[in-house]
Design a protein around this motif. Structure first.
Motif, mmCIF file in Angstrom:
data_model
loop_
_atom_site.group_PDB
_atom_site.id
_atom_site.type_symbol
_atom_site.label_atom_id
_atom_site.label_comp_id
_atom_site.label_asym_id
_atom_site.label_seq_id
_atom_site.Cartn_x
_atom_site.Cartn_y
_atom_site.Cartn_z
ATOM 1 N N ARG A 225 -12.233 -10.030 -14.060
ATOM 2 C CA ARG A 225 -11.128 -10.321 -13.147
ATOM 3 C C ARG A 225 -10.828 -9.115 -12.271
ATOM 4 N N GLN A 226 -10.905 -7.935 -12.866
ATOM 5 C CA GLN A 226 -10.582 -6.730 -12.101
ATOM 6 C C GLN A 226 -11.779 -6.250 -11.290
ATOM 7 N N ARG A 227 -12.935 -6.619 -11.727
ATOM 8 C CA ARG A 227 -14.145 -6.060 -11.127
ATOM 9 C C ARG A 227 -14.264 -6.426 -9.645
ATOM 10 N N ALA A 228 -13.991 -7.694 -9.362
ATOM 11 C CA ALA A 228 -14.137 -8.147 -7.981
ATOM 12 C C ALA A 228 -13.186 -7.376 -7.068
ATOM 13 N N GLY A 229 -11.978 -7.198 -7.564
ATOM 14 C CA GLY A 229 -10.999 -6.472 -6.767
ATOM 15 C C GLY A 229 -11.416 -5.043 -6.526
ATOM 16 N N ARG A 230 -11.932 -4.429 -7.570
ATOM 17 C CA ARG A 230 -12.321 -3.028 -7.430
ATOM 18 C C ARG A 230 -13.503 -2.880 -6.471
ATOM 19 N N VAL A 231 -14.438 -3.787 -6.595
ATOM 20 C CA VAL A 231 -15.610 -3.696 -5.717
ATOM 21 C C VAL A 231 -15.172 -3.882 -4.272
ATOM 22 N N ASP A 232 -14.380 -4.906 -4.035
ATOM 23 C CA ASP A 232 -13.895 -5.131 -2.665
ATOM 24 C C ASP A 232 -13.095 -3.935 -2.175
ATOM 25 N N ASP A 233 -12.342 -3.369 -3.109
ATOM 26 C CA ASP A 233 -11.501 -2.230 -2.796
ATOM 27 C C ASP A 233 -12.333 -1.076 -2.233
ATOM 28 N N VAL A 234 -13.343 -0.650 -2.993
ATOM 29 C CA VAL A 234 -14.104 0.522 -2.553
ATOM 30 C C VAL A 234 -15.060 0.187 -1.413
ATOM 31 N N VAL A 235 -15.560 -1.040 -1.425
ATOM 32 C CA VAL A 235 -16.437 -1.443 -0.317
ATOM 33 C C VAL A 235 -15.655 -1.399 0.991
ATOM 34 N N GLY A 236 -14.423 -1.903 0.926
ATOM 35 C CA GLY A 236 -13.582 -1.852 2.120
ATOM 36 C C GLY A 236 -13.191 -0.434 2.472
ATOM 37 N N LEU A 237 -12.888 0.341 1.429
ATOM 38 C CA LEU A 237 -12.468 1.720 1.649
ATOM 39 C C LEU A 237 -13.538 2.521 2.386
ATOM 40 N N LEU A 238 -14.778 2.279 2.035
ATOM 41 C CA LEU A 238 -15.869 3.039 2.644
ATOM 42 C C LEU A 238 -16.472 2.331 3.850
ATOM 43 N N GLY A 239 -15.862 1.225 4.262
ATOM 44 C CA GLY A 239 -16.350 0.541 5.453
ATOM 45 C C GLY A 239 -17.715 -0.090 5.283
ATOM 46 N N LEU A 240 -17.941 -0.679 4.113
ATOM 47 C CA LEU A 240 -19.259 -1.229 3.833
ATOM 48 C C LEU A 240 -19.278 -2.756 3.843
ATOM 49 N N ASP A 241 -18.206 -3.362 4.329
ATOM 50 C CA ASP A 241 -18.106 -4.834 4.272
ATOM 51 C C ASP A 241 -19.287 -5.526 4.935
ATOM 52 N N GLY A 242 -19.663 -5.003 6.068
ATOM 53 C CA GLY A 242 -20.718 -5.675 6.820
ATOM 54 C C GLY A 242 -22.121 -5.490 6.239
ATOM 55 N N ILE A 243 -22.237 -4.586 5.322
ATOM 56 C CA ILE A 243 -23.588 -4.306 4.795
ATOM 57 C C ILE A 243 -23.630 -4.449 3.279
ATOM 58 N N ARG A 244 -22.664 -5.124 2.720
ATOM 59 C CA ARG A 244 -22.576 -5.182 1.268
ATOM 60 C C ARG A 244 -23.744 -5.948 0.655
ATOM 61 N N ASP A 245 -24.388 -6.805 1.420
ATOM 62 C CA ASP A 245 -25.507 -7.578 0.867
ATOM 63 C C ASP A 245 -26.865 -6.946 1.175
ATOM 64 N N ARG A 246 -26.825 -5.791 1.757
ATOM 65 C CA ARG A 246 -28.105 -5.142 2.061
ATOM 66 C C ARG A 246 -28.544 -4.233 0.916
ATOM 67 N N ARG A 247 -29.843 -4.094 0.838
ATOM 68 C CA ARG A 247 -30.386 -3.151 -0.147
ATOM 69 C C ARG A 247 -30.509 -1.777 0.506
#
Lengths: 942, 324
Positions: B139-161
């Motif tokens: 339950r917390q994991r999704a929030g945390r991942v979104d949290d740091v992904v957003g924090l570092l500006g990685l939303d647009g590339i989150r599915d890239r390797r």
């Protein structure tokens, strides 16, 4: 800062998915592990099935070669057959099972049992009870014995009586005739002429049937009457009512009612022969035929269904058969109080099992070479897998993945790879097994090995991963080396050496430890490999010191590169695989030579002729046959009784007489030749007769003085019991010149040994002799004997194992070289980058790569070669393989010349030089190819 | 904005004082022995990083900075000395505590992107798997991942390797991975070593943003002196010891303009040792023996073969600070 915008739950790869991604990213080692699993599991499934099939085929071949007369369970009674009412509930016949009486019109006579040929009511009335009780007896036996015993057979055979003409003075072929009652006469024969014998009626000639061969030999036309002088009564007149042939000449009945299909030609003391045959009479006429005389034998037998026997059951079957034979039994329908079955089946099974054990032992020894090499390859693969995953695991470690978790991921990947490949291999092997052997066999040990393999691979991979920091030790300086690993290696090697020493000691002391004959060569080869790996740095040190004094930079650099971490596995893998392959080749060659030597010793010369009619004239004709160089004829082979000591005891021996000088010429240089000491042909001045006695005879008489018919016997030599001169084991040999003093010698020979001069092919000489001697004389040759032995399925299995050992060993050795080079590829690339930057040419880089890989392969090959040549003479004599020991009564591989101790001598170890050279060349070629592959340079040429 | 960090899935195994410094090193010694040759990478290093600080540790190659970071991260063990990270004695951790330390106390970013990210996982999976390793509830994991992904500006590339990311993106993803378990200290080893100038600025800004937004104590080890411009304090290491520290702050001049002021201090260790800047010793010809003199408010250092003479004072600069 950018605002976080949750979109969806993140996908977190689980352990399996994570491992799958890791495999997909770098699949080479996982695929290699899966391939190893595929091969090993396929071998574990298919190998036992093929080995069992081969063992079963060999067992059946052994028993078929022995013949029904030796394999069948036979009993005899002397009090005839009781043709009274059938007992109730004694068998599995329809009469017993459904409680009904026999066929209509025969009150109390059980009907024929299931599967039994139909018998007439009259026949059933006489033989039904005996047949039923035999079937009941079979049904009582445990499996596999009950299944191995075929439908019982019964017969009654009268003693042979001399055949006389009905009218005195009528010339007749000298002959003796037995009358036999075969209850299945109607189905066992086919009529050639005349009619089957009908009931023997009072005051009427007894109708008989003879086979074509017997009637021809006795010159007895259909319808002619002849007379058999019955003991103590009126002569029996018999009339040939018909001539018959066997419906199945291989049917067991003809082994037990002897001389029915072919007459025996028996030598007379005057040099002539007489014919002895068996006539078949109406099986329902038992009462009337009792007038023939008291000398009759009631025969009952269970034919052994050889083609239903399986090798895994052989030992149990032998035990059950011994128990069956050892218990006298009552048989309804037989007049004797007890019947004891007997036969050679247990001994034949024991011999076959012992031979199969030897073959199995050879197969395991041969396959242990590739197995050791394969273990090295597997270890290198695991090392490479660990290294391939090391980066990801280190990252996970830094992120907080615990050590057990990381090891679980790695171990699971390795185990699953092997298991998946193994599952595929097992399925395909099951299909192959089904199509090849017609069945599927999952050996328990194979299943355990497969599971152990998967677990070992998983654990090996898991433990191969080392955390970046195992345990902080404040204040302890880190060092570049790993003392713990070095200590572990040293301890492991010490344990190996001790284990090897213990195994060899067990062999020397003949301690019966299971699997030691297989383990000993494996452990010794492994020890040699380990010691060679230990010696590698020292050897290279010498090379390095010399290289440093030379001008060549590559040589100097290269000699410093050869002691990498992966050199030791290469040395061990190559050395042990080559050593065991050479050892296996020597073992097989030695075993084959022993078979050939045994055949030569058994036959005693280039050809051995045995049979009736070997008169002096015939022997002269044989001697005159082109291609025959010399002959030695055994002119006396008779039982005699010698006096031991001062008349205190007597000992029965077989007296064998031959021209010993001729025997010496014929057997000159042949293995297993009978020793002919000086003076054997000369009677002593005191009239004593020089003799050579067999080891058993010497043991029986001891040091006591011997005499025969008033002549003192002087033992001048002993020989192994098994001899080509006689079938007896307790015998004494007297020269024909000296023997005339104690025994009359006819001109007829029992055995003639012939030495060929080589001017004609043996087959041609045999064919000519066959024409000369006819079919009644057997002609044996070592070549034919050996060919018969080599036709055994066991030989095929051993050859296949040896070829597999060579191919597998080569593959393992090459694989070890390649994988070691692959493991060192990173360091090599870095090294080459630096050296290339310093101006080295491509050729020099290749030379460096060869330097890095070749020494380990070369040292491994050299160590394997030395061990492979040294092991056979050291170990094979200690293995105690039955085929290699000329034990008393064994394969006749006897010592040549001089006094032989208790009749046994170990076979000499043979190493087929061609096979050895081919094996070593193949290993060298594979190793060289592997080294050259590793040295191939890619990229920008310089 | 970043949402507040969820509570820990598991409490730390040992109680840690909340006011403990982020990093405390005292007398740190690390000696490597290879083939009988000893190399002293750290020679009694002292270091103090307060909570919430953004500190750069700068030094030339072989100065011991990477060794220091490995010791701080628990991947290496010092030969002697004391190390505490976020109040935890790194040397006293047992295996389980060490695992927990790596999961929750520290986060790492290395220079080589291959060491930071698993190449066969996407950015999001790389982040999520580290959260999963730490046992973060789903339950917390999704929030945390979104949290740091957003924090570092990685939303647009989150599915890239990683192979499909630029160097800067890879390092920002690495920072996200390091932060997902909400460490108290973020340790980075040459995070911009393989990046161009623009990407370097991007990554350093990201680190500064993380420090400012999350209050995560951040240590950047680098040989690039330019990194100093992005941090509040720069510690310079020389020969395995801290030699100087430079503090930066914004000031306002007489005209009301904002000035970025940097002051460099020599570091006096607990044994009283002090490293003098080369430009000072060179300018005055100080070498080998020097004379020390205790003045009422300072210590005088002069050439050993000359009589004492006045030392020029440079206003408020302790050893050579300058205005920008």
């Amino acid at each position: 800062m950018r605002a976080a915008t949750p979109k969806r739950a993140p996908r977190v790869p689980g352990t399996a998915r994570f491992a799958r991604r890791a495999v997909a990213a770098a699949p080479a080692m996982t695929i290699a592990l899966a391939s190893i699993g595929f091969m090993l599991l396929a071998a574990l499934v298919l190998g036992p099935a093929l080995l069992t099939q081969s063992a079963t085929a060999a067992l059946r071949s052994d028993l078929h070669a022995a013949g029904a007369a030796r394999t069948d369970a036979v009993t005899e009674g002397i009090q005839g057959v009781d043709a009274g009412p059938a007992p109730q509930g004694t068998g599995d016949s329809p009469a017993d099972t459904d409680g009904a009486a026999g066929p209509a019109g025969t009150a109390g006579a059980p009907g024929p049992a299931d599967g039994a040929p139909a018998r007439s009511d009259e026949v059933q009335a006489v033989w039904g009870r005996l047949d039923s009780s035999l079937r009941a007896l079979r049904a009582e036996q445990p499996e596999p014995l009950a299944g191995a015993l075929g439908d019982p057979g019964e017969a009654l055979v009268f003693d042979a009586l001399a055949v006389a003409p009905l009218v005195a003075g009528t010339p007749l072929r000298d002959s003796e005739l037995s009358l036999a009652l075969d209850p299945d006469l109607a189905s066992d024969v086919t009529l050639v002429s005349g009619e089957l014998p009908g009931p023997a009626l009072a005051r009427e000639p007894v109708p008989i049937a003879l086979s074509t061969a017997v009637a021809t030999e006795m010159d007895w036309p259909v319808g002619e009457q002849r007379m058999l002088p019955a003991l103590g009564g009126s002569p029996i007149i018999v009339q040939l009512s018909g001539i018959v042939e066997a419906a199945d000449a291989d049917a067991p009945v003809w082994s037990h009612i002897a001389e029915t299909l072919r007459p025996a030609l028996v030598a007379r003391s005057d040099g002539g022969t007489y014919a002895r045959g068996t006539a078949l009479v109406d099986p329902a006429s038992l009462e009337r035929l009792s007038l023939v005389g008291p000398g009759s034998r009631t025969l009952a037998w269970f034919p052994v269904a050889v083609d239903r026997l399986d090798a895994p059951d052989a030992e149990l079957l032998a035990q059950q058969t011994r128990a069956f034979f050892g218990t006298p039994r009552e048989l309804a329908g037989g007049n004797d109080p007890r019947y004891s079955f007997g036969g050679e089946l247990p001994a034949l099974l024991d011999d076959s099992v012992a031979a199969q054990r030897e073959t199995d032992s050879f197969v395991w020894t041969a396959l242990s070479g590739p197995a050791l090499g394969g273990a090295v390859v597997l270890g290198l693969l695991l090392t490479l897998l660990v290294r391939t995953r090391q980066g990801a695991l280190r990252l996970l470690e830094a992120r907080g993945a615990s050590t057990p978790r990381r090891r679980l991921v790695l171990g699971a990947e390795a185990a699953l790879a092997v298991a998946a490949g193994g599952a595929l291999g097992a399925v395909l092997a099951l299909g192959a097994s089904w199509s090849i052997t017609g069945g599927v066999l999952i050996a328990p040990w194979a299943a355990v090995t497969a599971v152990a393999l998967v677990v070992a691979v998983g654990c090996g991979a898991a433990l191969g991963h080392r955390p970046a920091l195992t345990r902080p030790r404040p204040g302890a300086p880190a060092s570049g080396g790993s003392p713990a690993a070095a200590t572990t290696r040293l301890v492991g090697e010490a344990v190996l050496v001790l284990l090897t020493a213990a195994t060899v000691l067990a062999l020397v002391q003949c301690v019966p430890v299971p699997a030691v004959p297989v383990l000993a060569p494996v452990l010794v080869a492994l020890t040699v490999g380990v010691l060679a790996a230990r010696a590698l740095p020292a050897l290279l040190g010498v090379v390095r010191r010399r290289a440093r004094r030379s001008a060549g930079a590559i040589r100097m650099l290269g000699s410093s590169l050869s002691t990498g971490a992966y050199s030791a596995p290469v040395v061990i893998g190559v050395a042990s695989a080559l050593a065991l392959t050479l050892f296996s080749g020597a073992l097989l060659t030695t075993s084959r030579e022993a078979v050939v030597d045994g055949a030569v010793a058994e036959v005693g010369a280039d050809l051995a002729l045995r049979g009736p009619g070997l008169t002096a004239d015939v022997v002269d004709q044989v001697a005159a046959t082109p291609g025959v160089d010399a002959l030695a004829a055994v002119v006396v082979d008779l039982p005699v009784t010698v006096t031991v000591g001062a008349g205190a005891s007597r000992q029965k021996l077989r007296l064998v007489v031959t021209d010993t000088a001729a025997l010496q010429r014929v057997q000159s240089g042949e293995p297993g030749s009978t020793p002919v000491p000086e003076g054997l042909a000369t009677v002593g001045s005191d009239g004593s007769l020089p003799v050579v006695v067999s080891a058993s005879a010497a043991e029986a008489v001891g040091d006591a003085e011997l005499s025969l018919r008033g002549h003192t016997l002087e033992i001048v030599g002993t020989a192994p019991d098994r001899s080509a001169l006689t079938s007896a084991g307790t015998w004494m040999l007297v020269d024909s010149a000296a023997a005339s003093a104690v025994i009359g010698i006819s001109g007829t020979a029992d055995v003639v040994l012939a030495d060929l001069d080589g001017s004609r092919p043996e087959a041609e000489v045999r064919a000519e002799l066959r024409t000369l001697l006819g079919d009644d004389v057997t002609i044996r040759s070592p070549t034919a004997q050996a060919e018969q032995a080599f036709a055994s399925p066991r030989i095929g299995a051993e050859q296949t194992a040896l070829v597999s050992a060579v191919v597998g060993g080569i593959a393992a050795a090459a694989g070890a070289v390649l994988l070691a080079a692959l493991a060192a590829a990173g360091a090599r690339r870095r090294r080459e980058t630096v050296i290339a930057a310093l101006g080295a040419r491509r050729r020099q880089l290749s030379a460096l790569a060869v330097w890095a890989a070749a020494p380990a392969a070369a040292v491994g090959t050299a160590a394997g070669l030395v061990a492979g040549l040294a092991l056979p003479p050291l170990l094979i004599p200690l293995l105690g393989l039955p085929s290699l020991d000329g034990a008393d009564g064994a394969d006749g591989n006897v010592g040549a010349g001089g006094d032989a101790a208790a009749g046994s001598a170990a076979a000499a170890v043979h190493l087929d030089s061609v096979l050895a050279v081919v094996t070593v060349a193949a290993f060298l070629l594979a190793a060289a190819a592997a080294v050259l592959v590793t040295a191939a340079q890619k990229g920008t040429p310089r | 904005m970043i949402s507040p960090a969820p509570s820990r899935a598991r409490s730390a195994p040992t109680a840690v004082p909340r006011d403990a410094p982020a990093v405390l090193c005292a007398g740190l010694v690390r000696i490597f022995t290879t083939a009988g040759v000893e190399v002293q990478a750290l020679q009694g290093l002292d270091l103090l990083v307060e909570r919430g600080e953004l500190v750069a540790i700068v030094g030339a190659s072989g100065s011991g900075k990477s060794t220091l970071l490995n010791v701080l991260s628990g991947l290496d063990t010092p030969t002697a000395g004391q190390v505490e990270v976020a109040g935890r004695d790194v040397l006293a951790l047992d295996e389980r505590q060490r695992v927990d330390f790596r999961r929750r106390t520290v986060g790492f970013v290395w220079q080589q992107t291959g060491r930071n990210l698993l190449p066969y996982l996407t950015v999001e999976e790389n982040v999520a798997v580290v959260a999963a390793i730490a046992g973060t509830p789903k339950r917390q994991r999704a929030g945390r991942v979104d949290d740091v992904v957003g924090l570092l500006g990685l939303d647009g590339i989150r599915d890239r390797r990683p192979a499909h990311l630029s160097g800067g993106q890879q390092q920002r993803a690495a920072i996200a991975v390091a932060l997902v378990n909400e460490p108290e200290v973020l340790l980075t080893d040459e995070p911009t070593g393989e990046l161009d100038e623009a990407a370097t600025a991007d990554v350093l800004e990201a680190l500064r943003g993380v420090n400012a937004e999350r209050g995560v104590s951040t240590v950047i080890v680098t040989h690039d002196a330019g990194v100093s411009d992005h941090v509040g304090r720069t510690v310079r290491i020389r020969d395995g010891r801290t030699s100087t520290e430079t503090l930066r702050r914004w000031d306002v001049d007489a005209e009301g303009d904002e000035l970025h002021v940097a002051e460099e201090f020599a570091v006096l260790d607990r044994y009283g040792r002090l490293q003098l800047p080369e430009e000072f010793t060179g300018a005055l010809g100080l070498k080998e023996r020097v004379r020390l003199g205790l003045e009422p408010d300072h210590i005088r250092v002069e050439q050993g073969h000359e009589r004492s003479r006045p030392v020029p004072r440079r206003g408020r600069h302790a050893l050579g600070g300058e205005e920008e």
